[in-house]
Design an enzyme around this catalytic site. Structure first.
Site, PDB file in Angstrom:
ATOM      1  N   GLU A 208       0.791  -1.222   0.000  1.00  0.00           N
ATOM      2  CA  GLU A 208       0.000   0.000   0.000  1.00  0.00           C
ATOM      3  C   GLU A 208       0.830   1.283   0.000  1.00  0.00           C
ATOM      4  OE1 GLU A 208      -1.218  -1.812   4.111  1.00  0.00           O
ATOM      5  OE2 GLU A 208      -0.443  -2.586   2.206  1.00  0.00           O
ATOM      6  N   SER A 277       3.967 -21.604  -3.172  1.00  0.00           N
ATOM      7  CA  SER A 277       3.962 -23.056  -3.039  1.00  0.00           C
ATOM      8  C   SER A 277       3.086 -23.641  -4.125  1.00  0.00           C
ATOM      9  CB  SER A 277       3.419 -23.490  -1.669  1.00  0.00           C
ATOM     10  OG  SER A 277       4.092 -22.865  -0.615  1.00  0.00           O
ATOM     11  N   ASP A 349      -5.045 -10.104   1.676  1.00  0.00           N
ATOM     12  CA  ASP A 349      -4.608  -8.840   2.289  1.00  0.00           C
ATOM     13  C   ASP A 349      -5.076  -8.803   3.740  1.00  0.00           C
ATOM     14  OD1 ASP A 349      -3.757  -6.340   2.901  1.00  0.00           O
ATOM     15  OD2 ASP A 349      -5.056  -5.278   1.498  1.00  0.00           O
ATOM     16  N   ASP A 352      -2.741  -4.047   7.163  1.00  0.00           N
ATOM     17  CA  ASP A 352      -3.045  -2.688   6.703  1.00  0.00           C
ATOM     18  C   ASP A 352      -2.412  -1.658   7.627  1.00  0.00           C
ATOM     19  OD1 ASP A 352      -4.627  -3.452   4.496  1.00  0.00           O
ATOM     20  OD2 ASP A 352      -6.364  -3.748   5.792  1.00  0.00           O
TER      21      ASP A 352
END
Length: 812
Positions: A208, A277, A349, A352
């Site tokens: 971000e 992976s 995600d 933050d």
């Protein structure tokens, strides 16, 4: 005179004794270290296991435990109850990996300064300020709510401590002697720290900061074009068109007040390629046996001692084989007589950053929801070897720790990644009881058991692949996913607005999943979990399409597959990226105008099979050529004052194939207007010149296995304790994802059936002792793309020619 000489030699002798027992700089006290009975000589081990049958008194057990060792010194632990099987797991794991467990928990908790002194202070501060110990504490509080899980973790802890208490200084692993410290009692918290360390590795990166600067510089239209919310070349984990048989909860809408915050001068820990992976399973209709086959190879930074510890655990209701994390109970990836499972990282995600507005310099209040809210302070006490304790105060908001305040960041690489004055919201800080997922998976008998087990796993989110002997296959991108509005977390956020907070959690039962898809296989390679019809937002970017597309294309046509078919796919070195763009690149060159090394290189590339095999020169040229081409194309993103990242790789692929006149190919520093053709030629010339300057004329030194230089380093980078350089193929975006020191940390294939048969290998050995034959005895097998057949015993008295030792553990 004789008296004087006698006194002189006595003083010199005492001085020498004192000197040899003092720690001088980086070196251990040489007297202790060179002591033939207690120093490093005591750590040498023979390849012979010694007595084939032996007994050991271990206080803390409630009954007898038999540990059977096979020819790889892999322990098969047979106990009469849960307590004893996990106690013995802790004991035996510590016997092989004690220093590794100690070092990794010290690293995670910010306690390395206690061992190496002032040089580790800023690293320790960073780990504390990121909330690693705080997160582990939250986990242990949650574990305490579940008596059976708490008992498992305490039994494991007690087994480790039983081994530690049996040691004398001469028995300590060699790294303790080199660093001149001793092991301390294991705590349940340490196990929590290891799991948080996995979250930091697999779910600790973010983009971000870069994205906020890109938005500020180029505006929303260009940002959306170059960084779309869903990739165009994606082949998602859950096959396109899979129906979602649930009613979604209320999904947050993008707030009208939303605006990103640009941040200058911050170079962040970007989400890394290669930290991924592979896993997949084929149904019985695709296999020669008529039963499913499951494969898994998690890609991690490789180390010696090895990341994983291989073992079998057997007790009433339990008989499981696979790999564990040294320092944590249960098997993480493995199989039993009924089911098999493997994991890859989701990459959602779950981290933050929020800009915090403090009331004043006291920072005892911050602005949130139109009011001043009190902060809280956590004081971290950092002990420093040879120095005074450092008391470091970290401020927390409701979102999490403000890792660094303005003008507080030290000149330390990891700290440079953190935005000053921002609070961190991170899944690793949430309470969880993840280990219970593996406890239940280890005992699973069918699909329903698998689904029930994985609901307990929170972070780092994993794609759990599953196969059963009753011919079910399934995959679930699973974890605790925050409920977000679309693009939330793509850019830095204003921490004063409640609408920017996480809005709850996606119901676990509504995580993406598929069972027995019509195509006859499931797979994941860290790509998008689902297509755009999935109602919830997980992230705007996942790993590139390359590995997933290659795996799926091979599995789609696979028939009558065997273990060898699956092993060949694990070792596949074909480059989808080269398939997509090499024809365009070669067409843009003018071979008739090339000479010398460039002409020879063109000939190599024209005949290259697009394989990243160790002996391929074409792979070396293509890798640097593509990277150079990307750097020249995206030169506008190279801004020292406002750091940014390049657009996803697939955006360049589409431009090369479909947009040759894109303005991004133009070098704004030249009067001419460049197209893709000119940038391709320029990057090719640079590539060949660079390789020739570094490696000389085209020859053996240009082979990919030599250029890449794969190796397995020691965990603490102690010279001589890592592997030699390995002449091996593979690459970051190849199915066989072996790069320089990152790659398949455990390769496993399980052929389900009657009975299930497992095959596996990791780059290392069971022992953590560099003086042991079993420290790195499996690296050659692993590097050669081969697998060991796994010995899955049904009883402690079973006879097998591969069994080399039995130990009976008792508490007299």
């Amino acid at each position: 005179m004789k008296v004087f000489l006698a006194v002189l030699f006595t003083v010199l002798g005492l001085s020498l004794v004192l000197l040899l027992n003092m720690k001088l700089g980086q070196a251990p006290p040489l007297g202790k270290f060179l002591d033939p009975f207690h120093g490093f000589w005591a750590n040498a081990e023979s390849a012979s296991p010694g007595d084939k049958e032996t007994g050991l008194d271990v206080p803390g057990l409630t009954g007898k435990v038999t540990v059977v060792f096979d020819d790889k010194m892999i322990p098969h632990i047979f106990a009469g109850n849960d307590h004893d099987v996990y106690f013995a797991q802790g004991y035996i794991t510590a016997k092989d990996r004690l220093w590794q467990m100690d070092f990794q928990t010290r690293f995670a908790s910010g306690r390395l300064s206690e061992v190496v002194g002032n040089k580790a202070v800023e690293l320790d501060r960073f780990q504390r300020r990121m909330g690693m110990t705080y997160g582990a504490e939250q986990m242990i509080k949650e574990v305490a709510k579940y008596p059976r899980l708490k008992a498992v973790m305490e039994a494991y802890r007690d087994g480790i401590n039983a081994y530690i208490h049996s040691l004398k200084p001469g028995d300590y692993p060699i790294e303790f002697k080199i660093l001149d410290y001793k092991p301390e009692d294991w705590q349940v918290l340490n196990t929590g720290l290891l799991l948080k360390l996995m979250s930091a590795t697999l779910a600790g990166g973010s983009n971000e900061f870069y994205m906020s600067n890109i938005l500020a510089k180029f505006g929303p239209d260009i940002t959306r074009d170059l960084f779309p919310d869903y990739p165009g070349l994606e082949d998602p984990i859950i096959p396109k068109g899979t129906p979602w048989n649930f009613k979604p909860v209320s999904i947050p809408q993008v707030p009208k007040s939303y605006s990103a915050i640009a941040t200058a001068g911050i170079r962040t820990k970007e989400l890394e390629e290669g930290i991924g992976s592979n896993n997949w399973a084929i149904s019985g209709k695709k296999s020669a046996s008529g039963y499913p086959i499951l494969a898994n190879d998690p890609h991690l930074d490789l180390t010696l001692p090895a990341i994983w510890y291989q073992l079998q655990l057997s007790a009433p209701g339990l008989n499981v084989y696979g790999v564990s994390i040294p320092g944590s109970p249960c098997v993480v990836i493995g199989y039993n007589k009924d089911v098999a499972w493997g994991v890859t990282n989701v990459g959602s995600d779950v981290l933050d950053w929020y800009q915090v507005n403090f009331r004043d310099t006291k920072k005892d209040a911050y602005f949130y929801d139109n009011a001043w809210k009190p902060t809280r302070r956590r004081i971290e006490h950092i002990a420093i070897r040879g120095g005074k304790q450092l008391d470091d105060t970290v401020i927390y908001t409701h979102q999490g720790p403000v890792v660094y305040l303005d003008n507080q960041k030290p000149a330390f690489a990891k700290a440079a990644n953190i935005p000053s004055g921002h609070a961190l919201r991170w899944i690793a800080h949430e309470p969880s009881a993840d280990i219970w997922a593996f406890y239940l998976l280890n005992r699973a008998k069918n699909y329903d058991d698998y689904r029930k087990a994985i609901t307990w796993f929170a972070a780092p989110a994993q794609n759990f692949a599953f196969a059963s002997a009753t011919n079910d296959i399934a995959i679930t991108p699973n974890g605790r996913f925050p409920l977000k509005w679309r693009e939330q977390g793509k850019f830095l956020m204003d921490g004063s607005k409640p609408e920017n907070d996480w809005q709850g959690w996606i119901p676990t039962e509504q995580n993406p999943t598929v069972k027995n898809p019509p195509r006859g296989f499931i797979s994941s390679a860290n790509q998008s979990p689902a297509d755009q019809s999935y109602p919830y937002y997980l992230s705007w970017e996942f790993h590139s399409y390359d590995r997933a597309r290659r795996i799926n294309s091979r599995l789609a046509v696979m028939e009558h597959a065997t273990v060898d078919s699956i092993r060949a796919l694990q070792n596949d070195t074909y480059s989808i990226l080269a398939e997509n763009i090499l024809p365009v690149l070669l067409k843009s060159l003018e071979p008739g105008r090339l000479s010398g090394e460039a002409k020879a290189a063109y000939s190599i590339m024209a005949g290259w099979n697009k394989q990243y095999d160790a002996g391929e020169k074409g792979a070396s040229i293509f890798e640097l050529w593509h990277n150079t081409l990307a750097r020249m194309t995206w030169d506008e993103f190279l801004d020292a004052e406002h750091p940014m990242r390049f657009p996803p790789r697939e955006r360049l692929v589409r431009m090369l194939r479909d947009e040759p006149l894109s303005p991004w190919f133009d070098d704004k520093n030249t009067p001419a207007k460049e197209t893709s053709r000119k940038i391709i030629r320029k990057s090719f010339a640079f590539t060949i010149d660079s390789l020739a300057r570094k490696l000389g004329p085209i020859g053996d030194k240009w082979e990919w296995g030599r250029v890449k230089g794969s190796h397995v380093p020691h965990l603490a980078a102690i010279p001589g304790f890592g592997s030699a350089t390995l002449f091996a193929g593979g690459g970051k975006n190849i199915v066989n994802a072996l790069s320089e020191s990152n790659g398949p940390s455990w390769r496993m294939i399980v052929a389900l059936g009657k009975p299930n048969k497992g095959y596996g290998v990791f780059p290392g050995g069971e022992s953590g002792n560099p003086g042991s034959f079993y420290y790195d005895n499996m690296i050659e097998t692993w590097a050669g793309g081969k697998l060991n057949e796994l010995l899955f015993l049904q009883s402690p008295t079973e006879t097998n020619k591969r069994i080399i030792k039995r130990i009976l553990l008792t508490n007299h």
